[in-house]
Scaffold this active site. Structure first.
Site, PDB file in Angstrom:
ATOM      1  N   GLU A 152      -0.787  -9.059  -0.661  1.00  9.10           N
ATOM      2  CA  GLU A 152      -2.201  -9.394  -0.375  1.00  9.10           C
ATOM      3  C   GLU A 152      -3.052  -9.355  -1.631  1.00  9.10           C
ATOM      4  OE1 GLU A 152      -2.477  -6.458   2.849  1.00  9.10           O
ATOM      5  OE2 GLU A 152      -3.112  -8.118   4.128  1.00  9.10           O
ATOM      6  N   ALA A 211       0.875  -1.168   0.000  1.00 10.83           N
ATOM      7  CA  ALA A 211       0.000   0.000   0.000  1.00 10.83           C
ATOM      8  C   ALA A 211       0.916   1.222   0.000  1.00 10.83           C
ATOM      9  CB  ALA A 211      -0.877  -0.021   1.242  1.00 10.83           C
ATOM     10  N   GLU A 219       4.580  -5.516   7.242  1.00 10.80           N
ATOM     11  CA  GLU A 219       3.752  -4.506   7.924  1.00 10.80           C
ATOM     12  C   GLU A 219       4.126  -4.252   9.383  1.00 10.80           C
ATOM     13  OE1 GLU A 219       2.622  -6.587   5.629  1.00 10.80           O
ATOM     14  OE2 GLU A 219       0.925  -5.742   4.524  1.00 10.80           O
ATOM     15  N   GLY A 223       0.585  -4.845   0.965  1.00  9.59           N
ATOM     16  CA  GLY A 223      -0.681  -4.884   0.230  1.00  9.59           C
ATOM     17  C   GLY A 223      -0.515  -5.464  -1.165  1.00  9.59           C
TER      18      GLY A 223
HETATM   19  N1  COA Z   1       4.604   3.270  -0.729  1.00  8.55           N
HETATM   20  C1  COA Z   1       4.991   4.447  -1.231  1.00  8.55           C
HETATM   21  N2  COA Z   1       6.116   4.622  -1.946  1.00  8.55           N
HETATM   22  C2  COA Z   1       6.889   3.532  -2.159  1.00  8.55           C
HETATM   23  C3  COA Z   1       6.541   2.263  -1.689  1.00  8.55           C
HETATM   24  C4  COA Z   1       5.329   2.148  -0.935  1.00  8.55           C
HETATM   25  N3  COA Z   1       4.905   0.977  -0.440  1.00  8.55           N
HETATM   26  N4  COA Z   1       7.503   1.387  -2.052  1.00  8.55           N
HETATM   27  C5  COA Z   1       8.403   2.085  -2.760  1.00  8.55           C
HETATM   28  N5  COA Z   1       8.041   3.388  -2.816  1.00  8.55           N
HETATM   29  C6  COA Z   1       8.756   4.494  -3.460  1.00  8.55           C
HETATM   30  C7  COA Z   1       9.984   4.880  -2.675  1.00  8.55           C
HETATM   31  O1  COA Z   1       9.658   5.774  -1.628  1.00  8.55           O
HETATM   32  C8  COA Z   1      10.827   5.535  -3.743  1.00  8.55           C
HETATM   33  O2  COA Z   1      10.375   6.843  -3.939  1.00  8.55           O
HETATM   34  P1  COA Z   1      11.445   8.050  -4.201  1.00  8.55           P
HETATM   35  O3  COA Z   1      12.088   7.656  -5.488  1.00  8.55           O
HETATM   36  O4  COA Z   1      10.574   9.240  -4.309  1.00  8.55           O
HETATM   37  O5  COA Z   1      12.364   8.031  -3.053  1.00  8.55           O
HETATM   38  C9  COA Z   1      10.474   4.719  -4.985  1.00  8.55           C
HETATM   39  O6  COA Z   1       9.252   4.063  -4.705  1.00  8.55           O
HETATM   40  C10 COA Z   1      11.507   3.669  -5.273  1.00  8.55           C
HETATM   41  O7  COA Z   1      11.702   2.911  -4.103  1.00  8.55           O
HETATM   42  P2  COA Z   1      13.142   2.403  -3.657  1.00  8.55           P
HETATM   43  O8  COA Z   1      13.032   1.928  -2.245  1.00  8.55           O
HETATM   44  O9  COA Z   1      14.177   3.433  -3.956  1.00  8.55           O
HETATM   45  O10 COA Z   1      13.306   1.184  -4.680  1.00  8.55           O
HETATM   46  P3  COA Z   1      14.165  -0.135  -4.520  1.00  8.55           P
HETATM   47  O11 COA Z   1      14.077  -0.811  -5.847  1.00  8.55           O
HETATM   48  O12 COA Z   1      15.499   0.164  -3.936  1.00  8.55           O
HETATM   49  O13 COA Z   1      13.397  -1.011  -3.417  1.00  8.55           O
HETATM   50  C11 COA Z   1      11.475  -2.015  -2.420  1.00  8.55           C
HETATM   51  C12 COA Z   1      12.152  -1.570  -3.716  1.00  8.55           C
HETATM   52  C13 COA Z   1      10.098  -2.535  -2.805  1.00  8.55           C
HETATM   53  C14 COA Z   1      12.277  -3.156  -1.757  1.00  8.55           C
HETATM   54  C15 COA Z   1      11.380  -0.859  -1.425  1.00  8.55           C
HETATM   55  O14 COA Z   1      10.855   0.279  -2.100  1.00  8.55           O
HETATM   56  C16 COA Z   1      10.492  -1.122  -0.246  1.00  8.55           C
HETATM   57  O15 COA Z   1      10.908  -1.774   0.693  1.00  8.55           O
HETATM   58  N6  COA Z   1       9.251  -0.603  -0.272  1.00  8.55           N
HETATM   59  C17 COA Z   1       8.317  -0.676   0.825  1.00  8.55           C
HETATM   60  C18 COA Z   1       7.819  -2.088   1.023  1.00  8.55           C
HETATM   61  C19 COA Z   1       6.869  -2.161   2.191  1.00  8.55           C
HETATM   62  O16 COA Z   1       7.205  -1.987   3.339  1.00  8.55           O
HETATM   63  N7  COA Z   1       5.619  -2.435   1.874  1.00  8.55           N
HETATM   64  C20 COA Z   1       4.587  -2.606   2.828  1.00  8.55           C
HETATM   65  C21 COA Z   1       3.684  -1.455   2.812  1.00  8.55           C
HETATM   66  S1  COA Z   1       2.186  -1.873   3.646  1.00  8.55           S
END
Ligand code: COA
Length: 245
Positions: free
Chosen positions: A109, A63, A129, A106
């Site tokens: 999910e 999400a 989460e 999400g």
């Molecule tokens: N919500 C909002 N923005 C998100 C996001 C999320 N769940 N996941 C990634 N983004 C955004 C990042 O903030 C970043 O934005 P920016 O470029 O403005 O800084 C962009 O997407 C790229 O993310 P980044 O982390 O730099 O990419 P990555 O390839 O290094 O890593 C992930 C990818 C998926 C491993 C990492 O983004 C991550 O851990 N995301 C969150 C996962 C999470 O906790 N999800 C559960 C949410 S309920």
């Protein structure tokens, strides 16, 4: 029907939906929730198979955390994601998620709410989460358990275990692991296979398979409807006449 966060391709027997928020790794925000509800409306009105995938080597990174941070009790009680995923899970015809890259939070999910999942070798499923101070409240706590069993589900939900493609295959979460370049082709082949079955038979099978508890009466009633269908007659006539696929 394509909107800002989704690419939607409507075909005769299927709808293909691609999550597309490259700036946020396809994180599910309110706009995407609205657009996915629109897809559900289309598929409820004219039932077809659904293929759900993500653009840019990511399924969905969860999400949208920026939006989640601003939500309080009342928004949680609205069940913004959980209602959407329930609606997707209850779509009349089978749904397939083709997962390349991250399916987290999400995003995972969303994949769990589909009937069948295919993965590329880069697929990663996880529910981080609790690390953000919340729980996976859009189905992971019970759907994942149904899909892989309580032991693995609790490793994911409580211990932050991420399931890579091989793990996901081993525990039955995904049906197959195929190279990223072949993922959509393979998913379409799976949909082709389903499309060869009688649509009403698929629909009622899904309904009965998902009916809580299971009861012979439900099976009998669904079968009674199918026994009266022209499709059943035609298909059985064809088989008995030697016309076999
Ligand atoms: N919500 C909002 N923005 C998100 C996001 C999320 N769940 N996941 C990634 N983004 C955004 C990042 O903030 C970043 O934005 P920016 O470029 O403005 O800084 C962009 O997407 C790229 O993310 P980044 O982390 O730099 O990419 P990555 O390839 O290094 O890593 C992930 C990818 C998926 C491993 C990492 O983004 C991550 O851990 N995301 C969150 C996962 C999470 O906790 N999800 C559960 C949410 S309920």
């Amino acid at each position: 029907m394509t909107g800002p966060t989704l690419a939607v391709e409507e075909l005769d027997d299927r709808v293909v939906v691609t999550l597309r928020r490259p700036e946020a790794r396809n994180a599910i925000n309110a706009a995407m929730v609205r657009e996915l509800h629109d897809v559900c409306t289309v598929l409820e009105e004219r039932p077809r198979l659904l293929l759900l995938t993500g653009d840019g080597g990511v399924f969905a990174a969860g999400a949208d955390i920026g939006e989640l941070r601003e939500r309080g009790r009342d928004q949680a009680l609205q069940g913004i994601n959980s209602r959407l995923f329930d609606r997707l899970a209850r779509l009349p015809m089978p749904t397939v998620a083709a997962v390349d890259g991250y399916a987290l939070g999400g995003g995972a999910e969303l994949a769990y709410s589909c009937d069948i999942r295919l993965a590329s070798p880069a697929a990663v499923f996880g529910n981080p989460e609790p690390g953000l101070g919340i729980l996976a409240a859009a189905g992971a706590c019970w759907r994942l358990r149904d899909l892989v069993g309580a032991s693995v589900a609790k490793q994911v939900l409580l211990a932050g275990r991420r399931l890579d493609a091989d793990d996901a295959l081993r525990c039955g979460l995904v049906a197959e692991v195929v190279p990223a370049g072949d993922l959509l082709k393979r998913a379409h082949a799976l949909l082709d296979r389903m499309a060869r079955s009688a649509p009403l038979a698929l629909r009622l099978t899904k309904l009965v398979a998902d009916a809580p508890g299971g009861h012979p009466v439900t099976d009998d009633l669904a079968q009674a409807i199918l026994f009266e269908s022209t499709d059943k007659q035609t298909r059985m006539d064809a088989f008995l006449a030697g016309d076999r696929p």
